[in-house]
Structures are given as C-alpha cells and as structure tokens.
Design a protein around this motif. Structure first.
Motif, mmCIF file in Angstrom:
data_model
loop_
_atom_site.group_PDB
_atom_site.id
_atom_site.type_symbol
_atom_site.label_atom_id
_atom_site.label_comp_id
_atom_site.label_asym_id
_atom_site.label_seq_id
_atom_site.Cartn_x
_atom_site.Cartn_y
_atom_site.Cartn_z
ATOM 1 N N ASN A 1 0.861 -1.180 0.000
ATOM 2 C CA ASN A 1 0.000 0.000 0.000
ATOM 3 C C ASN A 1 0.898 1.230 0.000
ATOM 4 N N ASN A 2 1.200 1.714 -1.195
ATOM 5 C CA ASN A 2 2.148 2.817 -1.375
ATOM 6 C C ASN A 2 1.480 4.092 -1.875
ATOM 7 N N ALA A 3 0.453 3.992 -2.689
ATOM 8 C CA ALA A 3 -0.164 5.168 -3.311
ATOM 9 C C ALA A 3 -0.759 6.093 -2.256
ATOM 10 N N ILE A 4 -0.688 7.407 -2.518
ATOM 11 C CA ILE A 4 -1.274 8.386 -1.607
ATOM 12 C C ILE A 4 -1.972 9.493 -2.389
ATOM 13 N N TYR A 5 -2.845 10.210 -1.706
ATOM 14 C CA TYR A 5 -3.435 11.429 -2.235
ATOM 15 C C TYR A 5 -2.431 12.557 -2.031
ATOM 16 N N GLN A 6 -2.152 13.344 -3.081
ATOM 17 C CA GLN A 6 -1.118 14.374 -3.015
ATOM 18 C C GLN A 6 -1.611 15.744 -3.447
ATOM 19 N N VAL B 1 -7.207 6.248 4.558
ATOM 20 C CA VAL B 1 -7.850 5.291 5.463
ATOM 21 C C VAL B 1 -8.652 4.259 4.670
ATOM 22 N N MET B 2 -9.626 4.718 3.912
ATOM 23 C CA MET B 2 -10.555 3.796 3.262
ATOM 24 C C MET B 2 -9.898 2.964 2.168
ATOM 25 N N ALA B 3 -9.072 3.589 1.323
ATOM 26 C CA ALA B 3 -8.507 2.845 0.193
ATOM 27 C C ALA B 3 -7.596 1.700 0.645
ATOM 28 N N PRO B 4 -6.625 1.930 1.558
ATOM 29 C CA PRO B 4 -5.808 0.794 2.012
ATOM 30 C C PRO B 4 -6.625 -0.278 2.726
ATOM 31 N N VAL B 5 -7.612 0.142 3.491
ATOM 32 C CA VAL B 5 -8.460 -0.839 4.186
ATOM 33 C C VAL B 5 -9.274 -1.649 3.178
ATOM 34 N N ALA B 6 -9.864 -0.980 2.195
ATOM 35 C CA ALA B 6 -10.674 -1.682 1.197
ATOM 36 C C ALA B 6 -9.825 -2.683 0.413
#
Length: 284
Positions: free
Chosen positions: A104-109, A133-138
């Motif tokens: 899980n590397n991608a982030i909102y920037q 929070v939601m994207a890595p959990v999903a």
C-alpha cells in the motif's frame, strides 16, 4: 507456484522501483495508479511549475517489468474513488488468482494536503480519509480472504514521519499540515492490527517510513536545487524499494513487525544496500 506482488502508486517513484525490485526477486507483478499512459493529467495531481504532468506511467513501468522476464498486469485505480479501488482488487484477483505481497504505497497528493489548520475544509479531509484510510483498508480487506486461503501473505504499508511525530514548524513554513499527518498516522496503525488479528494465520505486516526520497514529485515540488541541498538527508527511491523487497522475501524479517521501520537507516544496518550517500557526495 508463481508468486504475485501488487504495488499501488507504481507509475513512478517508490512504487515503480518497488515493482521492479520485486520483479527481479521473481515475482509476477500487478501495478496500479491513475496514469496509464505518459502525459495524462488528473485532478489533484502534482505537476511541474509550467503545469505539465510528471513523467511516468503504468505503461512504462509494465514495459520495464516485462524486460525483466516477469508477467505484469496494469490496472488504472483512483484512490479517491472507492469503486475504482474495489474494482482494481477484483481485476487483480481475476487475472492472477492470488496475491502474495501487497504494498500500500499510493497516496493522495493534492495541493490542499498541507494547508494550515484554520484553512482546512471538509472536502480536503474527506479526500484524505478516502485516500489514506478507506482505500488501504478496502484493498486489504479485498485480498485477505484469498491470502488466508493460500496460507499467508505479506502486507507492507508505506507511512511517513508526519504520521509518527509533530511537525518541526508550522504548515506553510516547511512543516506538514494536520490532514497529511492524520492520514499517515492512520496508515501507521494498520500493520499492527493485521499482525494481532491474522499473524497466527500466516499474515505478515510491516510499516515502513521511506524518509525523504528524491522522487519526481519531490523534484517538482522543491526543484533540483532543493534536492541537492537535501542530498545528505535523502535517498533515491531504489533504497526504500530494496527494503520492501527484503521484508517481502526474508523469513527473519518477521521480527521487525509491530514497529515502524526507518528505511534509510534500516537499509544500512541490515546491509541491504551499500551507502548511497558516499556516491552522492562524490558526484557533488
């Protein structure tokens, strides 16, 4: 049996180098990002000063992986769109049938990520919550049943010092804002929960802090002169990528769970890479 790694945010930077490192380690690779082809533009994306998009794409990363002799599946995924996240997970499982390593590397920037506290709005916090929070959990929830069914897997979550400590100065003066710090703090808590709940079922989970990394995004943000000024306190993206590969492929790495791994010092302590700072100093 083939092993499969899925790396998010793999169009450039740490994600791209991690995908290549795991391909060299013998993994077939699934990769995701918003940018499928060079030159695409997206909302809330970091760009050069003239507005042009950063170099890098899933297509170029996929080509480099194929050149290493490994199979690759590239899927467009937008962290801020939950349906896109869940669809990407489903497509990866349909294509490969398994995932042995999830990074899980991608982030909102977005430009609003480090706004001062009183400038923070509801929309910014919603985007941070969805992206951090939601994207890595999903994604993790989507893959866990298959991971458990196959007897185990490794999950690596990429955090930041901003999620571990207070900013040295205020946002707008070189420090990070609440939104980014809160988002990364959430990432920092994920691995420990996974180990506590699923560690006895074969799930290994790690938290890694890359430190300051001279990615395309950093260069676009602070310029080449700023990168040169940071040289002794930064690392190329190949360094955290090498640490991620080591964690994914080394059985004794399990003892480094339940802590945040500081990638740059850890890489040297464990002898994962030679000291890149020496080469950087010689070039300066």
């Amino acid at each position: 049996m083939k092993k499969v790694a899925f790396i998010t945010g793999a169009s450039r930077g740490i994600g791209r180098e991690t995908a290549l490192a795991l391909a060299r380690a013998g993994y077939d690779v699934a990769i995701s990002a918003r940018t499928m082809e060079e030159g695409e533009t997206h909302a809330h994306a970091i760009a050069h000063a003239d507005g042009s998009p950063l170099a890098g794409s899933l297509a170029s990363t996929a080509s480099a992986i194929r050149a290493l002799g490994r199979e690759v599946f590239a899927v467009r995924m937008d962290l801020l769109d939950e349906q896109s996240v869940r669809s990407a997970a489903a497509q990866v499982l349909e294509y490969f049938g398994r995932v042995d390593v999830l990074v899980n590397n991608a982030i909102y920037q977005g430009k609003d990520l480090n706004l001062p506290f009183m400038s923070l709005g509801h929309e910014t916090l919603q985007r941070v919550f969805q992206g951090y929070v939601m994207a890595p959990v999903a994604l993790t929830q989507a893959f866990l049943p298959t991971m458990l069914g196959q007897g185990g897997a490794t999950i690596i979550n990429v955090t930041s010092g901003a999620g571990e400590s207070d900013p040295p100065v205020a946002a707008g003066k070189g420090g990070w804002g609440y939104a980014y710090g809160a988002g990364k703090a959430a990432v920092s808590r994920l691995s420990g929960v996974l180990v506590a709940e699923f560690g006895d079922q074969g799930i290994r989970a790690f938290t890694i802090n890359p430190g300051v990394v001279t990615t395309e995004a950093l260069r676009a943000t602070i310029g080449d002169k700023g990168v040169i000024a940071l040289r002794n306190g930064s690392a190329p993206p190949e360094i955290p990528a090498a640490v991620i590969r080591w964690l994914a492929t080394t059985p004794e790495a399990a003892r480094f769970q339940r802590r945040t791994i500081q990638a740059q010092s850890f890489a040297l302590e464990q002898g994962i890479v030679s000291d890149w700072r020496v080469a950087a100093a010689e070039q300066s």
